[in-house]
Design a protein around this motif. Sequence first.
Motif, PDB file in Angstrom:
ATOM      1  N   ILE A  25      60.083   9.586  25.771  1.00  0.00           N
ATOM      2  CA  ILE A  25      59.352   9.879  26.988  1.00  0.00           C
ATOM      3  C   ILE A  25      59.997  10.812  27.679  1.00  0.00           C
ATOM      4  CG2 ILE A  25      59.976   8.235  28.529  1.00  0.00           C
ATOM      5  CD1 ILE A  25      57.023   7.354  28.791  1.00  0.00           C
ATOM      6  N   LYS A  26      61.304  10.770  28.014  1.00  0.00           N
ATOM      7  CA  LYS A  26      62.123  11.672  28.864  1.00  0.00           C
ATOM      8  C   LYS A  26      62.162  12.985  28.089  1.00  0.00           C
ATOM      9  CE  LYS A  26      64.825  12.850  32.078  1.00  0.00           C
ATOM     10  NZ  LYS A  26      64.393  12.841  33.482  1.00  0.00           N
ATOM     11  N   ASP A  27      62.024  13.167  26.902  1.00  0.00           N
ATOM     12  CA  ASP A  27      61.854  14.543  26.342  1.00  0.00           C
ATOM     13  C   ASP A  27      60.569  15.335  26.470  1.00  0.00           C
ATOM     14  OD1 ASP A  27      64.371  14.913  24.661  1.00  0.00           O
ATOM     15  OD2 ASP A  27      63.439  14.775  22.710  1.00  0.00           O
ATOM     16  N   ASP A  28      59.415  14.359  26.303  1.00  0.00           N
ATOM     17  CA  ASP A  28      58.252  14.634  26.705  1.00  0.00           C
ATOM     18  C   ASP A  28      58.374  15.195  28.089  1.00  0.00           C
ATOM     19  OD1 ASP A  28      57.501  14.076  24.127  1.00  0.00           O
ATOM     20  OD2 ASP A  28      56.225  12.520  24.713  1.00  0.00           O
ATOM     21  N   ILE A  29      58.582  14.620  29.166  1.00  0.00           N
ATOM     22  CA  ILE A  29      58.747  15.105  30.254  1.00  0.00           C
ATOM     23  C   ILE A  29      59.679  16.317  30.588  1.00  0.00           C
ATOM     24  CG2 ILE A  29      59.440  14.449  32.683  1.00  0.00           C
ATOM     25  CD1 ILE A  29      58.636  11.404  31.920  1.00  0.00           C
ATOM     26  N   LEU A  30      60.794  16.429  30.264  1.00  0.00           N
ATOM     27  CA  LEU A  30      61.472  17.534  30.250  1.00  0.00           C
ATOM     28  C   LEU A  30      60.724  18.734  29.690  1.00  0.00           C
ATOM     29  CD1 LEU A  30      65.202  16.122  29.286  1.00  0.00           C
ATOM     30  CD2 LEU A  30      64.342  16.923  31.551  1.00  0.00           C
ATOM     31  N   SER A  65      78.590  -2.322  32.056  1.00  0.00           N
ATOM     32  CA  SER A  65      78.363  -2.061  30.616  1.00  0.00           C
ATOM     33  C   SER A  65      77.994  -0.693  30.338  1.00  0.00           C
ATOM     34  CB  SER A  65      76.889  -2.924  30.148  1.00  0.00           C
ATOM     35  OG  SER A  65      76.380  -2.448  29.167  1.00  0.00           O
ATOM     36  N   MET A  66      78.796  -0.321  29.146  1.00  0.00           N
ATOM     37  CA  MET A  66      78.541   1.056  28.786  1.00  0.00           C
ATOM     38  C   MET A  66      77.166   1.271  28.208  1.00  0.00           C
ATOM     39  SD  MET A  66      80.558   3.597  29.085  1.00  0.00           S
ATOM     40  CE  MET A  66      82.194   2.941  29.565  1.00  0.00           C
ATOM     41  N   LEU A  67      76.591   0.357  27.689  1.00  0.00           N
ATOM     42  CA  LEU A  67      75.094   0.541  27.091  1.00  0.00           C
ATOM     43  C   LEU A  67      74.352   0.675  28.077  1.00  0.00           C
ATOM     44  CD1 LEU A  67      75.054  -2.268  24.337  1.00  0.00           C
ATOM     45  CD2 LEU A  67      75.090   0.262  23.966  1.00  0.00           C
ATOM     46  N   LYS A  68      74.597   0.160  29.429  1.00  0.00           N
ATOM     47  CA  LYS A  68      73.526   0.216  30.667  1.00  0.00           C
ATOM     48  C   LYS A  68      73.751   1.724  31.147  1.00  0.00           C
ATOM     49  CE  LYS A  68      72.412  -0.656  35.138  1.00  0.00           C
ATOM     50  NZ  LYS A  68      72.679   0.244  35.592  1.00  0.00           N
ATOM     51  N   LEU A  69      75.116   2.126  31.139  1.00  0.00           N
ATOM     52  CA  LEU A  69      75.366   3.361  31.703  1.00  0.00           C
ATOM     53  C   LEU A  69      74.393   4.555  30.911  1.00  0.00           C
ATOM     54  CD1 LEU A  69      79.053   3.306  32.706  1.00  0.00           C
ATOM     55  CD2 LEU A  69      76.968   3.057  34.071  1.00  0.00           C
ATOM     56  N   PHE A  70      74.657   4.271  29.510  1.00  0.00           N
ATOM     57  CA  PHE A  70      73.816   5.064  28.680  1.00  0.00           C
ATOM     58  C   PHE A  70      72.350   4.955  28.944  1.00  0.00           C
ATOM     59  CE2 PHE A  70      77.374   6.131  25.815  1.00  0.00           C
ATOM     60  CZ  PHE A  70      77.035   7.142  25.415  1.00  0.00           C
ATOM     61  N   ALA A  71      71.827   3.706  29.099  1.00  0.00           N
ATOM     62  CA  ALA A  71      70.392   3.775  29.502  1.00  0.00           C
ATOM     63  C   ALA A  71      70.162   4.478  30.588  1.00  0.00           C
ATOM     64  CB  ALA A  71      69.950   2.251  29.458  1.00  0.00           C
ATOM     65  N   ASP A  72      70.942   4.506  31.686  1.00  0.00           N
ATOM     66  CA  ASP A  72      70.596   5.106  32.999  1.00  0.00           C
ATOM     67  C   ASP A  72      70.608   6.831  32.722  1.00  0.00           C
ATOM     68  OD1 ASP A  72      70.663   2.967  34.186  1.00  0.00           O
ATOM     69  OD2 ASP A  72      72.898   3.135  35.049  1.00  0.00           O
ATOM     70  N   TYR A  73      71.676   7.142  31.820  1.00  0.00           N
ATOM     71  CA  TYR A  73      71.753   8.574  31.348  1.00  0.00           C
ATOM     72  C   TYR A  73      70.485   9.200  30.630  1.00  0.00           C
ATOM     73  CZ  TYR A  73      73.004  12.531  28.787  1.00  0.00           C
ATOM     74  OH  TYR A  73      73.006  13.821  28.143  1.00  0.00           O
ATOM     75  N   ILE A  74      70.122   8.158  29.889  1.00  0.00           N
ATOM     76  CA  ILE A  74      68.906   8.714  29.018  1.00  0.00           C
ATOM     77  C   ILE A  74      67.672   9.006  30.025  1.00  0.00           C
ATOM     78  CG2 ILE A  74      67.109   8.076  27.559  1.00  0.00           C
ATOM     79  CD1 ILE A  74      69.484   6.630  25.751  1.00  0.00           C
ATOM     80  N   VAL A  75      67.480   8.159  31.210  1.00  0.00           N
ATOM     81  CA  VAL A  75      66.269   8.582  32.009  1.00  0.00           C
ATOM     82  C   VAL A  75      66.618   9.590  32.937  1.00  0.00           C
ATOM     83  CG1 VAL A  75      65.537   6.271  31.590  1.00  0.00           C
ATOM     84  CG2 VAL A  75      66.690   6.686  33.730  1.00  0.00           C
ATOM     85  N   GLN A  76      67.862   9.810  33.356  1.00  0.00           N
ATOM     86  CA  GLN A  76      68.451  10.774  34.367  1.00  0.00           C
ATOM     87  C   GLN A  76      68.679  12.124  33.916  1.00  0.00           C
ATOM     88  OE1 GLN A  76      71.429   8.492  36.234  1.00  0.00           O
ATOM     89  NE2 GLN A  76      69.899   6.845  36.792  1.00  0.00           N
ATOM     90  N   ARG A  77      69.014  12.160  32.581  1.00  0.00           N
ATOM     91  CA  ARG A  77      69.347  13.539  32.216  1.00  0.00           C
ATOM     92  C   ARG A  77      68.326  14.730  32.521  1.00  0.00           C
ATOM     93  NH1 ARG A  77      67.183  14.275  26.610  1.00  0.00           N
ATOM     94  NH2 ARG A  77      65.517  12.455  26.343  1.00  0.00           N
ATOM     95  N   ASN A  78      68.683  15.761  32.593  1.00  0.00           N
ATOM     96  CA  ASN A  78      68.024  17.066  32.712  1.00  0.00           C
ATOM     97  C   ASN A  78      67.912  18.010  31.177  1.00  0.00           C
ATOM     98  OD1 ASN A  78      67.788  16.767  35.391  1.00  0.00           O
ATOM     99  ND2 ASN A  78      70.078  17.450  35.656  1.00  0.00           N
ATOM    100  N   THR A  79      68.565  17.645  30.336  1.00  0.00           N
ATOM    101  CA  THR A  79      68.584  18.531  29.217  1.00  0.00           C
ATOM    102  C   THR A  79      68.417  17.202  27.901  1.00  0.00           C
ATOM    103  OG1 THR A  79      70.601  18.446  28.767  1.00  0.00           O
ATOM    104  CG2 THR A  79      69.919  20.407  29.729  1.00  0.00           C
TER     105      THR A  79
END
Lengths: 294, 294
Positions: free
Chosen positions: B219-224, B280-294
Amino acid sequence: MDKRLETFISENAPLIEAEMNRLINSEISPSSLKESMLYSVNAGGKRIRPLLVLAVLADFGKHSEDALKVACAAEFIHTYSLIHDDLPCMDDDDFRRGKPTNHKVFGEATAVLGGDALQTRAFGVLASLEHTRPEQVIRLVASLADASGAGGMVGGQVLDMEGETASLSLRELEEVHLHKTGALLSFCIEAGAILSDAQDDELEQLRKYAKNIGLAFQIKDDILDVTSTTEQLGKTANSDAASDKSTYPSLLGLEGAQQQLDRYHRDAVESLAFLEKEDSMLKLFADYIVQRNT
Amino acid sequence: MDKRLETFISENAPLIEAEMNRLINSEISPSSLKESMLYSVNAGGKRIRPLLVLAVLADFGKHSEDALKVACAAEFIHTYSLIHDDLPCMDDDDFRRGKPTNHKVFGEATAVLGGDALQTRAFGVLASLEHTRPEQVIRLVASLADASGAGGMVGGQVLDMEGETASLSLRELEEVHLHKTGALLSFCIEAGAILSDAQDDELEQLRKYAKNIGLAFQIKDDILDVTSTTEQLGKTANSDAASDKSTYPSLLGLEGAQQQLDRYHRDAVESLAFLEKEDSMLKLFADYIVQRNT
């Protein structure tokens, strides 16, 4: 064809074909993809690879509940390689075994993906074996990956493509075939040996057998390409000469190629001596490979 | 990006990249094929899949000598799928991550075969693990085959292609992504869990996490695609709208898609509760996936 081999094939080929269909149908997947996979799996062929797996077990007098699955895994790899080889960007073949090639029926995209999924299924099937010790299953996976990847079949396909625009020496031509056809045939023999709990020295002899029937198989293909009609082959005859490709007959002449074929056949048969069997199924396969007309 | 995640990535991504190169170079294969494989493996990318394998181990406080290899196997599958997706007969993309696609550099035939060989290598690498119990190795092979074959990633690619010429419901769109992207992401999480000797109930929670970050990722890919420029993305922006493809923004509007993204993110994070870990590193990955710009 020898009567015993004929019986062996007529008993086992239908089992292999039924099992391949079962293994593809048991995965939930889009119907167009499944149809593409089943189309090529059911498009005929001599089933030499899976039959060789079973022939090794027969010669050792062993039985494995998993043999049929392992045989199917080998045929899935073979089938995927044919689908990809036939693509317009590769050999661009419209027909195989007298039938339209996969991409002619399903389109190129589905043909690429159908091939991809058949490769995956081969490894998935090996990982699903239930009657084989885990260490042996891993050996089978490793062996199939070695045989079919960059260092094996796929690498051989690249060498073959590159060889089309160059004139090869006999040594280079052998190198192509040892990879392109030989590696997967060797896997079949080795897989049968693993399932039969063969000793290391027996495995060594079987590897020699596999190497020699692999080369014999290819040289026979080259000879048939020159001596047969398109109708007899179910694919375009004389295609090698037309494309100016290096082949055994082009390098050795037809008679020289035939002599080389006989040498490979003799070496293959000699390496089966350890079996101490008059009616070895592997021997009959070696005979068949050099005597076949298609 | 969170500082701890940044450190985790900057420490591990180079290890993954070096190991992938080593694993390809350690096979004897034709140089053109090897170059094609290495080109796409070294063409950049976020390495999210292999990093997720390592992140699971980090969250469990476990170490495995084999983790890096398993991580590479997942990235090999991802890379092969990109090479084949970019082919003229599929998405026909000339650029990926700002670089010419594999077939633009090496030609279509080598691109098909390079992709094929990367898939094979992934399974070969799993079969070469030396510090993992045989039963677990087989689970990894089975899981990777399920994730990447007709019932997983390749099936998803077919659904995606078929979806391009139809208008999809939200449910159907989810189905595409659960297969096309989600299945391999799930393998990564599951592989990390297997290497960490996770319990069944822990695995169950991690599967929920994987499913939700997979959907969030898409969904993030689609939004970007809607909100970014081609330069920012390193691939053609607004390509979905141009091709009239069903996406989350086209079905839900941009705001609706953002809300759906937040829900997936929340569900992913909630399923990590059992870890009882703040960082949790997995939590940080989840955050990153929704916040990334590329």
